[in-house]
Design an enzyme around this catalytic site. Structure first.
Site, PDB file in Angstrom:
ATOM      1  CE  LYS A  32     -58.041  -2.161 -12.416  1.00  0.00           C
ATOM      2  NZ  LYS A  32     -56.677  -1.268 -11.090  1.00  0.00           N
ATOM      3  NE  ARG A 101     -54.788   2.557 -13.795  1.00  0.00           N
ATOM      4  CZ  ARG A 101     -55.693   3.735 -13.744  1.00  0.00           C
ATOM      5  NH1 ARG A 101     -56.860   3.065 -12.591  1.00  0.00           N
ATOM      6  NH2 ARG A 101     -55.559   5.016 -14.159  1.00  0.00           N
ATOM      7  N   GLY A 110     -61.505  -0.908  -4.530  1.00  0.00           N
ATOM      8  CA  GLY A 110     -60.891   0.214  -4.281  1.00  0.00           C
ATOM      9  C   GLY A 110     -60.326  -0.591  -2.639  1.00  0.00           C
ATOM     10  CG  MET A 112     -55.474  -4.526  -2.449  1.00  0.00           C
ATOM     11  SD  MET A 112     -55.000  -5.567  -3.320  1.00  0.00           S
ATOM     12  CE  MET A 112     -55.537  -5.826  -4.651  1.00  0.00           C
ATOM     13  NE  ARG A 345     -63.872  -3.720 -11.812  1.00  0.00           N
ATOM     14  CZ  ARG A 345     -64.030  -2.998 -11.166  1.00  0.00           C
ATOM     15  NH1 ARG A 345     -62.419  -3.381 -10.429  1.00  0.00           N
ATOM     16  NH2 ARG A 345     -64.095  -1.976 -10.426  1.00  0.00           N
ATOM     17  CG  HIS A 468     -66.591   2.302  -1.826  1.00  0.00           C
ATOM     18  ND1 HIS A 468     -67.124   1.593  -0.635  1.00  0.00           N
ATOM     19  CD2 HIS A 468     -65.716   1.048  -2.066  1.00  0.00           C
ATOM     20  CE1 HIS A 468     -66.559   1.522  -0.354  1.00  0.00           C
ATOM     21  NE2 HIS A 468     -65.456   0.438  -0.836  1.00  0.00           N
ATOM     22  NE  ARG A 599     -89.131 -31.748  11.862  1.00  0.00           N
ATOM     23  CZ  ARG A 599     -88.189 -31.451  11.168  1.00  0.00           C
ATOM     24  NH1 ARG A 599     -89.261 -30.263  10.561  1.00  0.00           N
ATOM     25  NH2 ARG A 599     -87.369 -31.295  11.002  1.00  0.00           N
ATOM     26  NE  ARG A 655     -91.399 -36.741  12.111  1.00  0.00           N
ATOM     27  CZ  ARG A 655     -90.286 -36.103  13.002  1.00  0.00           C
ATOM     28  NH1 ARG A 655     -88.586 -36.443  12.513  1.00  0.00           N
ATOM     29  NH2 ARG A 655     -90.387 -34.888  13.267  1.00  0.00           N
ATOM     30  CB  SER A 808     -86.680 -39.739   4.386  1.00  0.00           C
ATOM     31  OG  SER A 808     -86.350 -38.694   4.829  1.00  0.00           O
ATOM     32  CG  ASN A 812     -82.515 -31.984  12.043  1.00  0.00           C
ATOM     33  OD1 ASN A 812     -81.560 -31.569  10.579  1.00  0.00           O
ATOM     34  ND2 ASN A 812     -83.307 -31.551  11.313  1.00  0.00           N
ATOM     35  CG  ASP A 813     -82.746 -36.708  15.503  1.00  0.00           C
ATOM     36  OD1 ASP A 813     -82.574 -36.076  16.750  1.00  0.00           O
ATOM     37  OD2 ASP A 813     -84.372 -37.201  15.182  1.00  0.00           O
ATOM     38  CB  CYS A 876     -86.635 -34.947   5.311  1.00  0.00           C
ATOM     39  SG  CYS A 876     -86.739 -35.943   6.876  1.00  0.00           S
ATOM     40  CE1 TYR A 896     -86.591 -36.753  -0.449  1.00  0.00           C
ATOM     41  CE2 TYR A 896     -87.274 -38.739  -1.578  1.00  0.00           C
ATOM     42  CZ  TYR A 896     -87.097 -38.262  -0.555  1.00  0.00           C
ATOM     43  OH  TYR A 896     -87.693 -38.516   1.215  1.00  0.00           O
TER      44      TYR A 896
END
Ligand code: PEP
Ligand code: MG
Length: 927
Positions: A32, A101, A110, A112, A345, A468, A599, A655, A808, A812-813, A876, A896
């Protein structure tokens, strides 16, 4: 020289030279304060004032008192303001009034505190009356000061002031505040002073400077108030920024019918349309509009009511937008026909509006395409793909009389949930009872934000598009309807009502934030169609263009990554994980450039196939197994055919079977129970088969099946399965080629730990590939590669790349194996605590652990490319759709990322962001 804690609004240059940049000024003076200074510099009419810096706030928070010299500097600045306005703070005949302010670097609407009308006392009020000849306005302002001072500075509850006002109005038979007379407000000011005296045991301060000092202190303290802290947690705003305090000359919108106040957005914050949207109220003060308590007029009406002011306003706001190259959210006041700008703003907006505004501004040549892409966040793309109501279901709901009310469509999207009438209950029901919740209130206040964030949707009976509730909902992408004024909410009885139709607390409602409608009951929602979202498609196409540019990446020069001359020089491509043709079609329509993971085993679970799969698993001889597999082959061929067709011209990674075989068998415990029950009951029919099946399943039992007979190990133990799969892949590819579909199959071997595994299996499979091509007399290119999911594979990647033509990362594993955390149980058992206790920065199954897993990946790519410079590398695991993980994949040289079709648009944008971030030149290039 003493440190400078205070800057006048016309000291923008000084602030900039101290802070080093405009971003630094925003940090120092808050958004501000920086905006006011910038507007002053641009010649916009801003009431004189000054800003006390965020540095002063931080010092105050640390030491509990104003830093030395700060107050003296503030006093000197106040004298300057007095000079400019020709008024004096505390003067009895010509008093200056100011507001105090808050304003942090990032807007926290709103959250503060702000106190208006400082400087009014019993005595200066008399002076003001003499000056303005308007006692009603003066006493109204005075009672507002006492009230705000009481609640904000002294921490007295709102109700302590609201109740006497309501009681008084009821007694007088008034409905609106505008009916209150000068004498009424004078009485209210006295009543409010009595409230302070009763609650606090001391009088409302009659020394203006004391008021100013206490208000400044209160604003500083509000930085660490609960609602500000909650908001920062939810929006990731750092705690150490602090708030600035702006002391601004008061200008009054409540000085009569030639005065007014309003807020406006330079473009529509809900849809993004290039049309000013705002509200104003004549004869009112700013808080009346923002709080949405009185219903305001649309900004267009100002053109009739005050044509000159309106055109000056349009002119200024146009300049502001051109200057900031962003949609602006402005606050203004008209005092006796003179326009004052109080704030500007960058406006908060919905995801839809953000994308439209970015595209429009690029088309208007206000910003570059790169800037447009950078302005959209991955979360906004995500929000746009959120559900909407199914039109048919909505029509049916309307027909059946489920329509309840209509209000302002404040934040788009469909929300279905159970209605709760306060923020705490809404939060509790959502968090503890896991309910889908719609928070319903007459209007919301900053204290309600926690309930809103926990809710699926928000509904209010009062307030407008800038209230608000509307602003906060848009920011968090929560569907929201405001100002549904036909609804009467009885907070005590916990029920809402429209024309005799009632909704009790806990009842289901459906809220359409796109149209503003509210229905009783649950309406079916549907996924939005990406192809209809023109601006989103434009942004994503620009994102792809950026990523496809040569020169967006350079091979890094660090020792680890030195060498590979074929390092990718473009940004990341985005591929998708898709098991079925319909997923592949969706992936393609979402912009995927390939399939990074199919999969195959998912297809084995289909009802007609599972018995064949089980027969294949239980087969006692290789011949029996092959016979069952021959039955499966046509199914698989059909699956792959569909995938190739959907992805015509794009690579498709398939796969080979990965999970342990017991996953395809009936549950051991359940079967055991059945066998025991049959034995106890003496039933014999079918018992022997069940007993044999149980023995077979028991023999497959592994203590830690995720580390057992699965992936490439299973292929070596039972090569017939993968031999069938490779045959199905190549037969389908050959058939498609004959149908003029361009196929690019890539066969992926999972869970490799040593190159010896590939040496064992890969040549057998390659022989099948060539055999099929010979049989069918067709030729197409293909690849054999592997998943990298085991730390040993990363470490020995140079060896593995001798056979593997692509890598690839199955992160996860790889995360599971690197940390030694079970991916099935860790999240349930201890990961949450680990993140809470900061043992881990984030859940590593969602965001790549760069220091561990990420380093292994980096090593694997560098080593792999030493052996095979053109090695194609992807990811993947679930991380492929996570923006932070995508950034890491860019840095280490992936070609990728592959993720679920739904996340493809998000990943495309994230990939462009990271490409721009690291290329360092692209943004300026187009200008
Ligand atoms: C992985 O491990 O990251 C992966 C993609 O394979 P899955 O989740 O099927 O084990
Ligand atoms: Mg895996």
């Amino acid at each position: 020289m003493a440190k400078k804690w205070v800057y006048l609004f016309d000291e923008a240059a000084e602030a900039e030279s101290y802070a080093g940049s405009w971003d630094g000024v925003r940090g120092l003076l808050g958004g501000k304060g920086a905006g006011l200074a910038d507007m002053t510099r641009a010649g916009v009419p801003v009431p004189p004032g000054f800003t006390i810096t965020t540095e002063a706030c931080n010092r105050f928070s640390a030491e509990g008192k104003f830093p030395e010299e700060m107050w003296n500097q503030a006093m000197a600045a106040l004298r300057e303001v007095e000079k400019r306005t020709g008024k004096k703070f505390g003067d009895l005949t010509n008093p200056l009034l100011v507001s105090c302010r808050s304003g942090a670097k990032f807007s926290m609407p709103g959250m503060m505190d702000t106190v208006l009308n400082l400087g009014l006392t019993d005595k200066t009020a008399e002076g003001m009356i003499a000056l303005t000849g308007n006692p009603r306005f003066v006493y109204d302002s005075y009672r507002r000061l006492v009230e705000m001072f009481g609640t904000v500075v002294l921490g007295i509850a709102d109700e302590a002031f609201e109740e006497p006002l309501k009681a008084y109005k009821d007694k007088k038979g008034y409905k609106l505040d505008t009916e209150m007379t000068a004498a009424d407000w004078k009485g209210m000011a006295e009543a409010f002073k009595a409230v302070i005296e009763k609650e606090k045991g001391f009088d409302f301060p009659q020394e203006p400077l004391k008021q100013l000092e206490l208000a400044t202190e209160a604003v500083f303290k509000s930085w660490n108030g609960k609602r500000a802290v909650d908001y920062r947690r939810a929006t990731n705003i750092p705690d150490d920024l602090g708030t600035a305090v702006n002391i601004v000359t008061m200008v009054f919108g409540n000085m009569g019918e030639d005065s007014g106040t309003g807020v406006a957005f330079t473009r529509n914050p809900s849809t993004g349309d290039k049309k000013m949207m705002g509200d104003y109220l004549l004869n009112a003060q700013g808080e009346d509009v923002v709080a949405g308590i009185r219903n305001a007029d649309p900004i267009e009406n100002l053109a009739q009511e005050m044509p000159a002011v309106y055109s000056q306003f349009m002119d200024i706001t146009d300049k502001l937008e051109q200057h900031y190259k962003e949609m602006q959210d402005v606050e203004f006041t008209i005092e006796r026909g003179k326009l004052w700008m109080l704030q500007t703003r960058n406006g908060k907006r919905t995801a839809k509006a953000a994308i439209k505004i970015a595209v429009d501004m690029a088309n208007e040549d206000l910003i570059t395409k790169e800037e447009a892409v950078l302005r959209v966040t991955p979360e906004q793309v995500d929000a746009l793909l959120h559900p909407q109501f199914d039109e048919k279901a909505k029509k049916a709901a309307e027909k059946s009389g489920a329509f309840f009310a209509k209000g302002v469509n404040a934040s788009p999207g469909a929300a279905v949930g159970q209605a709760y009438f306060d923020a705490d209950t809404a939060e509790k029901m959502a968090k503890e009872k896991k309910q889908a919740v719609i928070m319903v209130r007459p209007f919301t206040k900053p204290d309600d934000v926690h309930g809103m964030i926990a809710s699926k949707g928000v509904l209010t009976s009062e307030g407008g598009a800038t209230s608000h509730a509307a602003v906060v909902a848009r920011q968090f992408g929560i569907p929201c309807v405001v100002g549904a004024s036909s609804i009467t909410i009885d907070l005590e009885k916990r029920v809402m009502e429209v024309n005799g139709k009632t909704v009790e607390e806990g009842e289901w409602i459906s809220v359409d934030g796109t149209t503003g409608e509210v229905f009783i009951g649950q309406i079916k929602t549907i996924e939005p169609k990406i192809e209809e979202q023109t601006e989103l498609l434009t942004i994503l196409n620009w994102a792809d263009e950026i990523c496809a540019r040569d020169g967006m990446r350079k091979a890094p020069s660090t020792a680890l990554r030195a060498g590979p001359e074929k390092w990718p020089t473009r940004g990341l491509q985005v591929w998708a994980n898709a098991d079925y043709p319909k997923d592949a079609q969706r992936a393609r329509s979402y912009g995927a450039k390939g399939i990074g993971l199919c999969r195959t085993e998912h297809m084995f679970f289909e009802t007609e196939r599972l018995p064949i799969v089980q027969r294949m698993i239980l087969a006692k001889s290789s011949e029996d197994r092959t016979e069952a597999l021959n039955e499966l082959l046509p199914y698989q061929r059909k699956d792959f055919d569909g995938l190739f067709e959907a992805m015509d011209g794009c690579p498709v990674i398939i796969r080979l079977i990965d999970p342990p075989l017991h996953e395809f068998m009936p549950d051991e415990e359940k079967l055991f129970e059945e066998v025991v029950t049959m034995r106890v009951k003496g039933e014999t029919k079918g018992l022997q088969e069940k007993e044999e099946l149980l023995t077979a399943i028991k023999s497959m039992h592994e203590s830690n099946p995720m580390m057992g007979l699965r992936g490439v190990r299973l292929s070596i133990a039972m090569p017939e399965i993968v031999e069938m799969q490779v045959r199905a892949i190549f037969e389908a590819a050959a058939d498609c080629t004959l149908r003029k579909i361009v196929v690019k199959p890539e066969v992926m071997i999972p869970l490799t730990g040593t190159v010896k595994e590939l040496e064992w299996i890969q040549p057998r499979l390659e022989r099948i590939a060539t055999a099929v091509m010979e049989e069918k007399i067709v030729n197409f290119t293909y690849k054999f590669g592997t998943m990298i999911e085991i730390p040993r594979a990363c470490v020995t990647a140079a060896e593995i790349a001798k056979l593997a033509e692509f890598f690839s990362f199955g992160t996860n594993d790889l995360t599971q194996m690197t940390f030694g955390y079970s991916r099935d149980d860790a999240e349930r058992n201890f990961l949450v605590t680990y993140v809470e206790q900061k043992i881990l920065p984030k859940n590593p199954f969602q965001t790549l652990d760069r220091d561990g897993v990420g380093k292994l990946m980096e090593w694997a790519i560098a080593e792999g490319r030493k052996t095979r410079p053109e090695l194609e590398v992807g990811i993947c695991g679930e991380h492929g759709g996570d923006p932070e993980s995508i950034e890491w994949c860019h840095i280490i040289g992936n070609n990728y990322v592959s993720c679920s079709p739904f996340r493809v648009p998000i990943a495309r944008l994230a990939a462009a962001h990271v490409a721009l971030k690291y290329s360092g030149k692209a943004i300026a290039e187009d200008k």
